[in-house]
Design a protein around this motif. Structure first.
Motif, mmCIF file in Angstrom:
data_model
loop_
_atom_site.group_PDB
_atom_site.id
_atom_site.type_symbol
_atom_site.label_atom_id
_atom_site.label_comp_id
_atom_site.label_asym_id
_atom_site.label_seq_id
_atom_site.Cartn_x
_atom_site.Cartn_y
_atom_site.Cartn_z
ATOM 1 N N TRP A 59 -3.054 103.159 -13.593
ATOM 2 C CA TRP A 59 -2.667 103.151 -12.178
ATOM 3 C C TRP A 59 -3.903 103.094 -11.297
ATOM 4 C CZ3 TRP A 59 -2.830 107.822 -8.843
ATOM 5 C CH2 TRP A 59 -2.277 107.598 -7.572
ATOM 6 N N ALA A 60 -3.928 102.134 -10.384
ATOM 7 C CA ALA A 60 -4.994 102.030 -9.390
ATOM 8 C C ALA A 60 -4.535 101.052 -8.324
ATOM 9 C CB ALA A 60 -6.299 101.547 -10.018
ATOM 10 N N THR A 61 -4.816 101.378 -7.063
ATOM 11 C CA THR A 61 -4.474 100.454 -5.973
ATOM 12 C C THR A 61 -5.636 100.192 -5.034
ATOM 13 O OG1 THR A 61 -3.690 102.172 -4.435
ATOM 14 C CG2 THR A 61 -2.083 101.298 -6.032
ATOM 15 N N TYR A 62 -6.663 101.066 -5.032
ATOM 16 C CA TYR A 62 -7.770 100.876 -4.092
ATOM 17 C C TYR A 62 -8.638 99.693 -4.512
ATOM 18 C CZ TYR A 62 -6.769 105.535 -2.188
ATOM 19 O OH TYR A 62 -6.171 106.622 -1.603
ATOM 20 N N THR A 63 -8.889 98.794 -3.576
ATOM 21 C CA THR A 63 -9.711 97.616 -3.855
ATOM 22 C C THR A 63 -10.940 97.545 -2.952
ATOM 23 O OG1 THR A 63 -8.377 96.275 -2.338
ATOM 24 C CG2 THR A 63 -7.738 96.275 -4.666
ATOM 25 N N GLN A 64 -11.030 98.396 -1.936
ATOM 26 C CA GLN A 64 -12.132 98.361 -0.976
ATOM 27 C C GLN A 64 -13.280 99.236 -1.461
ATOM 28 O OE1 GLN A 64 -12.454 96.582 2.005
ATOM 29 N NE2 GLN A 64 -14.554 97.335 1.917
ATOM 30 N N ARG A 65 -14.471 98.670 -1.572
ATOM 31 C CA ARG A 65 -15.628 99.458 -1.983
ATOM 32 C C ARG A 65 -15.824 100.639 -1.042
ATOM 33 N NH1 ARG A 65 -21.031 97.681 -4.776
ATOM 34 N NH2 ARG A 65 -22.234 99.602 -4.629
ATOM 35 N N TYR A 79 -11.200 109.035 -5.640
ATOM 36 C CA TYR A 79 -10.581 110.137 -6.367
ATOM 37 C C TYR A 79 -9.206 110.521 -5.819
ATOM 38 C CZ TYR A 79 -12.150 113.387 -2.675
ATOM 39 O OH TYR A 79 -12.359 114.043 -1.482
ATOM 40 N N HIS A 80 -8.748 109.882 -4.765
ATOM 41 C CA HIS A 80 -7.357 110.080 -4.347
ATOM 42 C C HIS A 80 -6.390 109.419 -5.325
ATOM 43 C CE1 HIS A 80 -8.411 111.012 0.130
ATOM 44 N NE2 HIS A 80 -8.667 112.016 -0.680
ATOM 45 N N GLU A 81 -6.943 108.656 -6.263
ATOM 46 C CA GLU A 81 -6.197 108.113 -7.394
ATOM 47 C C GLU A 81 -6.966 108.451 -8.665
ATOM 48 O OE1 GLU A 81 -4.109 104.338 -5.089
ATOM 49 O OE2 GLU A 81 -5.660 103.930 -6.575
ATOM 50 N N ASN A 82 -6.469 108.028 -9.820
ATOM 51 C CA ASN A 82 -7.169 108.296 -11.075
ATOM 52 C C ASN A 82 -8.519 107.586 -11.073
ATOM 53 O OD1 ASN A 82 -4.837 109.611 -11.790
ATOM 54 N ND2 ASN A 82 -4.125 108.032 -13.211
ATOM 55 N N HIS A 118 -30.722 118.516 -5.020
ATOM 56 C CA HIS A 118 -30.659 117.812 -3.751
ATOM 57 C C HIS A 118 -30.930 116.331 -4.007
ATOM 58 C CE1 HIS A 118 -30.910 121.876 -2.240
ATOM 59 N NE2 HIS A 118 -30.693 121.458 -1.018
ATOM 60 N N GLU A 119 -30.493 115.487 -3.062
ATOM 61 C CA GLU A 119 -30.691 114.037 -3.172
ATOM 62 C C GLU A 119 -30.244 113.543 -4.557
ATOM 63 O OE1 GLU A 119 -34.777 113.419 -2.056
ATOM 64 O OE2 GLU A 119 -34.190 113.137 0.039
ATOM 65 N N TYR A 120 -28.929 113.645 -4.786
ATOM 66 C CA TYR A 120 -28.366 113.198 -6.058
ATOM 67 C C TYR A 120 -27.316 112.127 -5.802
ATOM 68 C CZ TYR A 120 -24.763 116.746 -4.934
ATOM 69 O OH TYR A 120 -23.796 117.512 -4.333
ATOM 70 N N ALA A 121 -27.071 111.329 -6.831
ATOM 71 C CA ALA A 121 -26.183 110.174 -6.719
ATOM 72 C C ALA A 121 -24.821 110.488 -7.328
ATOM 73 C CB ALA A 121 -26.796 108.967 -7.432
ATOM 74 N N GLU A 122 -23.791 109.905 -6.720
ATOM 75 C CA GLU A 122 -22.427 110.000 -7.225
ATOM 76 C C GLU A 122 -21.841 108.593 -7.298
ATOM 77 O OE1 GLU A 122 -18.055 111.875 -5.965
ATOM 78 O OE2 GLU A 122 -19.883 112.515 -4.903
ATOM 79 N N LEU A 123 -21.160 108.309 -8.389
ATOM 80 C CA LEU A 123 -20.524 107.009 -8.589
ATOM 81 C C LEU A 123 -19.114 107.234 -9.111
ATOM 82 C CD1 LEU A 123 -20.518 103.876 -9.002
ATOM 83 C CD2 LEU A 123 -21.549 104.308 -11.242
ATOM 84 N N GLU A 124 -18.134 106.625 -8.448
ATOM 85 C CA GLU A 124 -16.743 106.702 -8.889
ATOM 86 C C GLU A 124 -16.219 105.289 -9.105
ATOM 87 O OE1 GLU A 124 -14.303 109.112 -6.396
ATOM 88 O OE2 GLU A 124 -15.808 110.692 -6.161
ATOM 89 N N ILE A 125 -15.329 105.137 -10.084
ATOM 90 C CA ILE A 125 -14.780 103.820 -10.410
ATOM 91 C C ILE A 125 -13.332 103.987 -10.858
ATOM 92 C CG2 ILE A 125 -15.674 103.919 -12.782
ATOM 93 C CD1 ILE A 125 -16.165 100.887 -12.594
ATOM 94 N N ASN A 126 -12.496 103.036 -10.474
ATOM 95 C CA ASN A 126 -11.095 103.099 -10.895
ATOM 96 C C ASN A 126 -10.766 101.947 -11.830
ATOM 97 O OD1 ASN A 126 -10.678 100.805 -9.284
ATOM 98 N ND2 ASN A 126 -9.416 101.862 -7.757
ATOM 99 N N ALA A 127 -9.501 101.856 -12.225
ATOM 100 C CA ALA A 127 -9.092 100.863 -13.214
ATOM 101 C C ALA A 127 -9.045 99.448 -12.659
ATOM 102 C CB ALA A 127 -7.731 101.241 -13.800
#
Length: 269
Positions: free
Chosen positions: A90-96, A101-104, A117-126
């Motif tokens: 399940w995934a619907t978000y397509t905008q970078r 995280y509001h979806e899986n 401090h000064e750390y990176a975060e990366l999220e990716i969906n299906a």
């Protein structure tokens, strides 16, 4: 597992003994094709992390689906491969830079110099939609989160073992393949060598956000409770945090970079 107390600032204190996971990352032996399929010979030869646990710790309910990650590196990039068992793709978000995280999703957190401090975060969906951001400070220290920051040269791909957004069948899962250029991480590396040298250790954690879903009118919807409110998401991680919050980088795991190639005998983590 203890209850995390709330201090006057409104932020909880992690109630878990400090025991971060440690993982050894070998070098690649050949170029990787970033297509979401972990089918190059180096991936199965790279050690897998321990299976993800609830973010609060192993004493909480075990995750409903297994998640494993692997790491590789070379002179140009850090490579992340993850395998996520999933019966409902399940995934619907397509905008970078949408709030993925509001979806899986699957998430990577990196603090090269371990200063929190000064750390990176990366999220990716299906759908292979990415949200990458830089945290100047953790939220409890005032943030902010810089959504406009991009990992220059980032390459990501996903492979679906099933059908996306179709509740009529049962899926098997999805895999993620990520290449993060060292040059893009220099901004948050501080005093840490970037690329790292052999035996350097970086702070890192992985997270997976998973929502409980219903099938309704041929589509997925989030499960609600008796009060009509959406049930909270599950948070499954590699190195547990002791509370439902990823932004305590002092609790992330350690990744040690080995100069040995994938498949060689590696020192114990």
């Amino acid at each position: 597992l203890l209850t995390a107390p709330v201090v006057a600032t409104g932020f909880e204190i992690p109630a878990l003994p400090w025991a971060p996971c440690v993982h050894v990352c070998p070098r690649t032996t050949a170029p990787l094709v970033i297509d979401g399929r972990l089918d190059e010979p180096d991936w199965p030869r790279a050690p897998a992390t321990s299976a993800f646990v609830d973010i609060r710790g192993a004493s909480a309910a075990a995750p409903r689906h297994e998640t494993l990650a692997r790491l590789l590196w070379d002179d140009e990039c850090l490579y992340v491969g993850a395998e996520l068992a999933e019966p409902h793709l399940w995934a619907t978000y397509t905008q970078r830079d949408a709030v993925i995280y509001h979806e899986n999703d699957f998430e990577v957190f990196l603090d090269p110099d371990g200063d929190c401090h000064e750390y990176a975060e990366l999220e990716i969906n299906a759908l292979n939609t990415v949200w990458d951001l830089l945290l100047v400070k953790p939220y409890r220290d005032g943030g902010p989160a810089l959504d406009g920051w991009d990992i220059k040269g980032l390459r990501t791909a996903v492979h679906l073992d099933g059908t996306l957004n179709d509740p009529r069948d049962t899926d098997r899962g999805w895999s993620v393949e990520i290449a993060i250029p060292w040059r893009a991480l220099k901004e948050c590396a501080g005093a840490a060598a970037c690329p790292p040298a052999a035996n350097d250790a970086w702070r890192l954690n992985f997270s997976r956000v998973e929502w409980q879903l219903n099938a309704q009118d041929g589509a997925y919807t989030k499960v609600t409770g008796n009060d009509g409110k959406t049930l909270p998401e599950d948070n499954w991680v590699w190195s547990p945090q002791g509370l439902i919050a990823m932004h305590y980088p002092e609790l992330w795991g350690f990744v040690v970079f080995s100069d040995q190639p994938a498949g060689a005998a590696l020192p114990a983590a």
